[in-house]
Design a protein around this motif. Structure first.
Motif, PDB file in Angstrom:
ATOM      1  N   UNK A  71      43.321 -72.686  10.843  1.00  0.00           N
ATOM      2  CA  UNK A  71      43.419 -71.332  10.674  1.00  0.00           C
ATOM      3  C   UNK A  71      42.261 -70.392   9.723  1.00  0.00           C
ATOM      4  N   UNK A  72      42.025 -71.358   8.570  1.00  0.00           N
ATOM      5  CA  UNK A  72      41.048 -70.746   7.615  1.00  0.00           C
ATOM      6  C   UNK A  72      39.595 -70.051   8.046  1.00  0.00           C
ATOM      7  N   UNK A  73      38.990 -70.892   9.758  1.00  0.00           N
ATOM      8  CA  UNK A  73      37.926 -70.326  11.037  1.00  0.00           C
ATOM      9  C   UNK A  73      38.240 -69.357  10.978  1.00  0.00           C
ATOM     10  N   UNK A  74      39.430 -69.675  12.022  1.00  0.00           N
ATOM     11  CA  UNK A  74      39.873 -67.928  12.715  1.00  0.00           C
ATOM     12  C   UNK A  74      40.277 -67.172  11.857  1.00  0.00           C
ATOM     13  N   UNK A  75      40.617 -67.253  10.675  1.00  0.00           N
ATOM     14  CA  UNK A  75      40.449 -66.581   9.943  1.00  0.00           C
ATOM     15  C   UNK A  75      39.168 -65.339   9.433  1.00  0.00           C
ATOM     16  N   UNK A  76      37.888 -66.433   9.515  1.00  0.00           N
ATOM     17  CA  UNK A  76      37.034 -65.932   8.647  1.00  0.00           C
ATOM     18  C   UNK A  76      36.169 -65.248   9.817  1.00  0.00           C
ATOM     19  N   UNK A  90      34.879 -59.856  12.043  1.00  0.00           N
ATOM     20  CA  UNK A  90      35.074 -58.994  13.120  1.00  0.00           C
ATOM     21  C   UNK A  90      35.271 -57.513  12.078  1.00  0.00           C
ATOM     22  N   UNK A  91      35.927 -57.467  11.152  1.00  0.00           N
ATOM     23  CA  UNK A  91      35.633 -56.729  10.535  1.00  0.00           C
ATOM     24  C   UNK A  91      38.235 -56.544  10.735  1.00  0.00           C
ATOM     25  N   UNK A  92      38.353 -57.564  11.784  1.00  0.00           N
ATOM     26  CA  UNK A  92      40.297 -57.356  11.503  1.00  0.00           C
ATOM     27  C   UNK A  92      40.469 -57.709  10.398  1.00  0.00           C
ATOM     28  N   UNK A  93      40.811 -57.458   9.248  1.00  0.00           N
ATOM     29  CA  UNK A  93      41.624 -57.428   8.324  1.00  0.00           C
ATOM     30  C   UNK A  93      42.463 -58.275   8.343  1.00  0.00           C
ATOM     31  N   UNK A  94      43.869 -57.400   8.371  1.00  0.00           N
ATOM     32  CA  UNK A  94      45.101 -58.182   9.340  1.00  0.00           C
ATOM     33  C   UNK A  94      45.163 -59.203   9.655  1.00  0.00           C
ATOM     34  N   UNK A  95      44.323 -59.580  11.113  1.00  0.00           N
ATOM     35  CA  UNK A  95      44.792 -61.022  11.238  1.00  0.00           C
ATOM     36  C   UNK A  95      44.039 -61.385  10.762  1.00  0.00           C
ATOM     37  N   UNK A  96      42.813 -61.935   9.875  1.00  0.00           N
ATOM     38  CA  UNK A  96      42.618 -62.836   9.216  1.00  0.00           C
ATOM     39  C   UNK A  96      43.264 -63.142   7.889  1.00  0.00           C
ATOM     40  N   UNK A  97      43.908 -62.550   8.072  1.00  0.00           N
ATOM     41  CA  UNK A  97      44.667 -62.378   6.320  1.00  0.00           C
ATOM     42  C   UNK A  97      46.079 -63.309   7.391  1.00  0.00           C
ATOM     43  N   UNK A  98      46.918 -62.487   8.359  1.00  0.00           N
ATOM     44  CA  UNK A  98      47.485 -63.969   9.276  1.00  0.00           C
ATOM     45  C   UNK A  98      46.783 -65.253   9.048  1.00  0.00           C
ATOM     46  N   UNK A  99      46.162 -65.546   9.347  1.00  0.00           N
ATOM     47  CA  UNK A  99      45.202 -66.085   9.797  1.00  0.00           C
ATOM     48  C   UNK A  99      45.423 -67.543   8.000  1.00  0.00           C
ATOM     49  N   UNK A 100      44.739 -66.705   6.983  1.00  0.00           N
ATOM     50  CA  UNK A 100      44.820 -67.204   6.024  1.00  0.00           C
ATOM     51  C   UNK A 100      46.077 -67.437   5.579  1.00  0.00           C
ATOM     52  N   UNK A 101      47.120 -66.863   5.623  1.00  0.00           N
ATOM     53  CA  UNK A 101      48.630 -66.767   4.892  1.00  0.00           C
ATOM     54  C   UNK A 101      48.538 -67.916   5.095  1.00  0.00           C
ATOM     55  N   UNK A 102      48.547 -68.853   6.980  1.00  0.00           N
ATOM     56  CA  UNK A 102      48.727 -69.956   8.029  1.00  0.00           C
ATOM     57  C   UNK A 102      47.923 -71.054   6.766  1.00  0.00           C
ATOM     58  N   UNK A 103      46.235 -71.218   6.738  1.00  0.00           N
ATOM     59  CA  UNK A 103      46.140 -72.100   5.885  1.00  0.00           C
ATOM     60  C   UNK A 103      46.551 -71.569   5.043  1.00  0.00           C
ATOM     61  N   UNK A 104      46.917 -71.518   3.741  1.00  0.00           N
ATOM     62  CA  UNK A 104      47.057 -71.210   2.193  1.00  0.00           C
ATOM     63  C   UNK A 104      48.683 -72.433   2.605  1.00  0.00           C
ATOM     64  N   UNK A 105      49.848 -71.780   3.486  1.00  0.00           N
ATOM     65  CA  UNK A 105      50.860 -72.592   4.004  1.00  0.00           C
ATOM     66  C   UNK A 105      50.783 -74.508   4.380  1.00  0.00           C
ATOM     67  N   UNK A 106      49.185 -74.060   4.775  1.00  0.00           N
ATOM     68  CA  UNK A 106      49.137 -75.905   4.845  1.00  0.00           C
ATOM     69  C   UNK A 106      48.720 -76.685   3.924  1.00  0.00           C
ATOM     70  N   UNK A 148      41.755 -58.121   1.293  1.00  0.00           N
ATOM     71  CA  UNK A 148      42.417 -56.525   0.933  1.00  0.00           C
ATOM     72  C   UNK A 148      44.016 -57.017   0.754  1.00  0.00           C
ATOM     73  N   UNK A 149      44.429 -58.520   0.300  1.00  0.00           N
ATOM     74  CA  UNK A 149      45.462 -58.642   0.212  1.00  0.00           C
ATOM     75  C   UNK A 149      45.604 -58.987  -0.968  1.00  0.00           C
TER      76      UNK A 149
END
Length: 94
Positions: free
Chosen positions: A46-51, A56-72, A90-91
């Protein structure tokens, strides 16, 4: 990949491809990983997807992936790293 193929090795390869060819190409490589479902409990998937989404400038999608990584996250150092990446989106970290 030839010597010891696995989803984690394929993920590492996808990250290397992204470094060389750009985040879109890296995301394509990740989407093509055989057995990708085996990475569902691996925070760095999920961190790789987020990064890559962040690049790509897709902050919302990135944040979603980083939240998933954080949960794990498995330890405090990983949690802090993922919190910092969320902040880069920005979150505020939880």
């Amino acid at each position: 990949m030839t010597i010891r193929p696995s989803p984690v090795v394929a993920l590492n390869r996808a990250i290397a491809v992204a470094q060389h060819e750009g985040p879109e190409r890296g995301l394509e490589e990740i989407a093509a990983i055989e057995g990708r479902d085996r990475l569902a409990a691996y925070p760095f998937y999920f961190a790789a997807l987020g990064e890559l989404e962040l690049r790509r400038g897709q902050r919302d999608a990135a944040a979603q992936h980083f939240r998933a990584a954080l949960a794990l996250a498995r330890n405090a150092m990983e949690r802090r790293f993922f919190e910092q990446r969320l902040e880069a989106c920005g979150e505020a970290a939880p």
